[in-house]
Every structure is written in structure tokens, then in C-alpha cells.
Write an enzyme that holds these catalytic residues in place. Structure first.
Site, PDB file in Angstrom:
ATOM      1  N   ASP A   1       0.864  -1.178   0.000  1.00 32.76           N
ATOM      2  CA  ASP A   1       0.000   0.000   0.000  1.00 32.76           C
ATOM      3  C   ASP A   1       0.899   1.226   0.000  1.00 32.76           C
ATOM      4  O   ASP A   1       2.128   1.117  -0.103  1.00 32.76           O
ATOM      5  CB  ASP A   1      -0.958   0.006   1.202  1.00 32.76           C
TER       6      ASP A   1
ATOM      7  N   GLY B   1       4.011   0.718  -2.451  1.00 30.72           N
ATOM      8  CA  GLY B   1       3.799   0.577  -3.885  1.00 30.72           C
ATOM      9  C   GLY B   1       2.496   1.209  -4.309  1.00 30.72           C
ATOM     10  O   GLY B   1       1.735   1.716  -3.482  1.00 30.72           O
ATOM     11  N   ASP B   2       2.239   1.158  -5.589  1.00 29.41           N
ATOM     12  CA  ASP B   2       1.055   1.784  -6.169  1.00 29.41           C
ATOM     13  C   ASP B   2       0.390   0.784  -7.101  1.00 29.41           C
ATOM     14  O   ASP B   2       1.064   0.109  -7.887  1.00 29.41           O
ATOM     15  CB  ASP B   2       1.457   3.052  -6.940  1.00 29.41           C
TER      16      ASP B   2
ATOM     17  N   HIS C   1     -13.622  -2.645  -8.028  1.00 32.77           N
ATOM     18  CA  HIS C   1     -14.937  -2.016  -8.191  1.00 32.77           C
ATOM     19  C   HIS C   1     -14.878  -0.486  -8.155  1.00 32.77           C
ATOM     20  O   HIS C   1     -15.856   0.174  -8.484  1.00 32.77           O
ATOM     21  CB  HIS C   1     -15.937  -2.547  -7.153  1.00 32.77           C
TER      22      HIS C   1
END
Length: 358
Positions: free
Chosen positions: A223, A249-250, A269
């Protein structure tokens, strides 16, 4: 509490839905229509209760409206009327002598409740979010997110600029994960050994549930810096901190974490198909061939209307670029990103859509 089998959860949900449909069918259509439209009153009442801390004086037991009003410096008659309205929706209980007590559900309005939903109420009834809902007619015309049209920005930019709303949103997502995690863990055949990586996992609620149930597994939590900074204390409290490696991280630009199983819970979603494809490509770039990705989502079949899935889907339309998808739609996104379809498992609440890196 022992986790109920998925079949039991589905049976309870089915029975509850059948009883609600039967009750609705016995009412005149005008009465049912008014009942449904009263949902706006529930939202307004909860907003008023949270913003004035109206439930707090009831935490210790029965109180009258004048007693509540005196403690909070509010107007006694109006307090009685608002609490009486909350009683209609089952959040408080009103007795014949004018006393109010919190119900089990109503206790979630308390700020210091172990599972407080007060932050969610502040987020869901904020001016910006409500404005997005009211712009749905425009979304019907152009298919664009209503929130963006109403505020001139994205939900994520808005939350970053409003830390109180962001904190309430994050806490509620955490609470919903705690509710669903035991069912997900019980439904999936986890490997006996190896590594599970939770991508965009916040403080690690879902990952911790897996590691607690599978003591031979290790974990990686991916994250951004903020959630990772808060994760250490949480994971230590769950007794799994020594088995988890935190990786900043991304989901769009990349991260480095090899694992046997990757988790994507309530990630896809939030985004449109193109953005979802990029997220899945990011995971595929990190994964070895044969690694599994578990997409954990409420599954929305095209011609099935059910709560909460179908309402969540419209919420995605009102607030984000995303939507709830069917298992087949998620598998198609996976195929375009380098995955083949694996198992689809119904945990009783969430769908588990398995994608296998190829």
C-alpha cells in the site's frame, strides 16, 4: 464465534429477502412507495445524530429527551422528535414513558463503539457525497461519475483534502473487511506454505485474517506510506506482525512483491475497465507464472437485483468511475492482463474470483 458455512449464510440471506418481499407484497403500493422513499429520512436522521453526538448520552442506558437535551445543550422537543424518528428505523427504542435506549444497531452511532459507523455516516452524508447522488440524472445521460460532475473533482482527491471524511471512510472499509474476512478465509483452500500478498490492503485486516488461520504462511502488505505506517501496530495486535513484510507501492505504477497468492479486495470495483486492466497488469508484472490472484468482490450478475450488491453498484456510479461486476466480467479483465480463469467461489457474502498468471 464460529464462522457459519457459506451455504448457511446464503440460506439466511435468501430467507430474509423472501420475508421482506412477502411483507412488501402485502402492503398497498402507495404505502410501500412511501416506505421506500423514507430512506432519505433515515440518512438525515443519522447525520443529525452523529453531528450532534445525540447517541452518546444513551450509551449508559435509558434517558428521556429532556435529559439528553440538557446534557448536550439542545432543544428538548426537537431531540424527542429526532430520537422518535430514529426509533422508526430501529436505531433506538422508545418506551411508553418517553424513555429512549440504544438498540444493538444504534450503538454503532457511538464514536467510541468498538465497531463504530459514525465516521461512515459523516462520509456518506457529507455535502459532497450527497451532491453526487443528486446528480444521478446527469449520469443517466452521459454515463459519467455523478460525484465528479457535482464537485469538479474525483472522490479520491476530495477525500485527500478532507481527512475527517477519509478517516471515516477508511475505518468503515476496515470494519466491513473484518465482517467478511472469516467467511472468505473459510471458503478458500489456502496453500499450506508460501506467501500471501495483500495489494492495497490498508492496515492489513484481510491479510491478518488469512495468516491467523494459516500459521505456516507468510505475508506481504502492499500500500502507500500512510496505511503502511499504521499497519505495524494493527498487525502486532493480531499476532502476525513478524510474518508480514510491508512494501510501499502503487496499484497503477507498480510494486515489487513475489507471492503465491495475491489479494485484491474491493479494489477493482472503484475503477473503470481500462483502469482495472492497468491494476491487473501491475499485479501480473509482480507475479511469477502460476501465481494466483484472488479478486474479492460482491459479484453483480447483469440481470439480478439484490441488496447490498446492486445498491453498491449504483453507489460506484454516483461516486467513482467503477462498478460491481460479474465473475465473467472480472475473468475477461484478467484474460486481457495475462491471467487465465480459475475457480469462482461464493463465500456467502463475497465472491472469490481466482485468476492464474500465465
Amino acid at each position: 464465534m464460529r464462522t457459519p458455512p457459506p451455504a448457511v449464510v446464503r440460506a439466511v440471506q435468501s430467507l430474509s429477502g423472501a420475508l421482506e418481499r412477502t411483507a412488501a407484497a402485502l402492503k398497498p403500493p402507495q404505502a410501500r412507495f412511501l416506505e421506500v422513499s423514507g430512506g432519505v429520512a433515515a440518512i438525515a436522521l443519522m447525520r443529525a445524530a452523529v453531528n450532534t453526538r445525540l447517541a452518546e448520552p444513551l450509551a449508559g442506558g435509558r434517558r428521556t429527551a429532556p435529559e439528553v437535551a440538557a446534557e448536550l445543550g439542545l432543544h428538548a422537543d426537537t431531540v424527542h422528535r429526532v430520537l422518535r424518528g430514529l426509533a422508526v428505523f430501529g436505531l433506538v427504542r422508545l418506551d411508553r414513558r418517553g424513555g429512549f435506549t440504544l438498540t444493538r444497531t444504534g450503538r454503532l452511532l457511538l464514536e467510541d463503539s468498538p465497531h463504530s459507523m459514525a465516521g461512515w455516516v459523516r462520509y456518506a452524508t457529507s455535502d459532497a457525497v450527497l451532491a453526487g447522488w443528486l446528480r444521478l440524472p446527469e449520469s443517466l445521460a452521459d454515463g459519467e461519475p455523478a460525484f465528479n460532475a457535482a464537485t469538479g473533482t474525483t472522490l479520491w482527491a476530495h477525500l485527500a483534502a478532507h481527512p475527517d471524511e477519509e478517516a471515516g471512510f477508511a475505518r468503515t472499509m476496515h470494519e466491513l473487511t473484518l465482517l467478511a474476512a472469516p467467511l472468505i478465509v473459510a471458503a478458500y483452500p489456502w496453500p499450506e506454505h508460501g506467501t500471501v500478498c495483500d495489494v492495497g490492503g490498508g492496515v492489513g485486516a484481510m491479510l491478518a485474517a488469512v495468516l491467523q488461520a494459516c500459521p505456516a504462511l507468510d505475508g506481504v502488505l502492499v500500500d502507500q506510506a500512510g496505511p503502511l505506517a499504521a499497519s505495524g501496530e494493527y498487525l502486532a495486535g493480531r499476532g502476525v506482525a513478524e510474518r508480514v513484510r510491508a512494501v510501499e507501492g502503487d496499484i497503477f505504477t507498480g510494486f515489487e512483491a513475489r507471492a503465491d497468492v495475491y489479494l485484491l479486495k474491493d479494489v477493482l470495483h472503484d475503477w473503470d475497465d481500462e483502469q482495472c486492466s492497468q491494476v491487473l497488469r501491475t499485479v501480473r508484472a509482480a507475479a511469477a507464472t502460476g501465481a494466483r490472484v484472488l479478486v474479492l468482490e460482491w459479484l453483480q450478475e447483469p440481470n439480478v437485483a439484490s441488496f447490498p450488491v446492486s445498491i453498491s453498484d449504483v453507489m460506484m456510479l454516483a461516486q467513482t468511475e467503477g462498478r460491481q461486476r460479474s465473475a465473467a466480467e472480472l475473468q475477461a479483465l484478467g484474460a486481457a492482463a495475462g491471467f487465465r480463469a480459475g475457480r469462482v467461489i461464493d463465500s456467502g457474502v463475497y465472491g472469490i474470483v481466482e485468476l492464474i498468471a500465465q
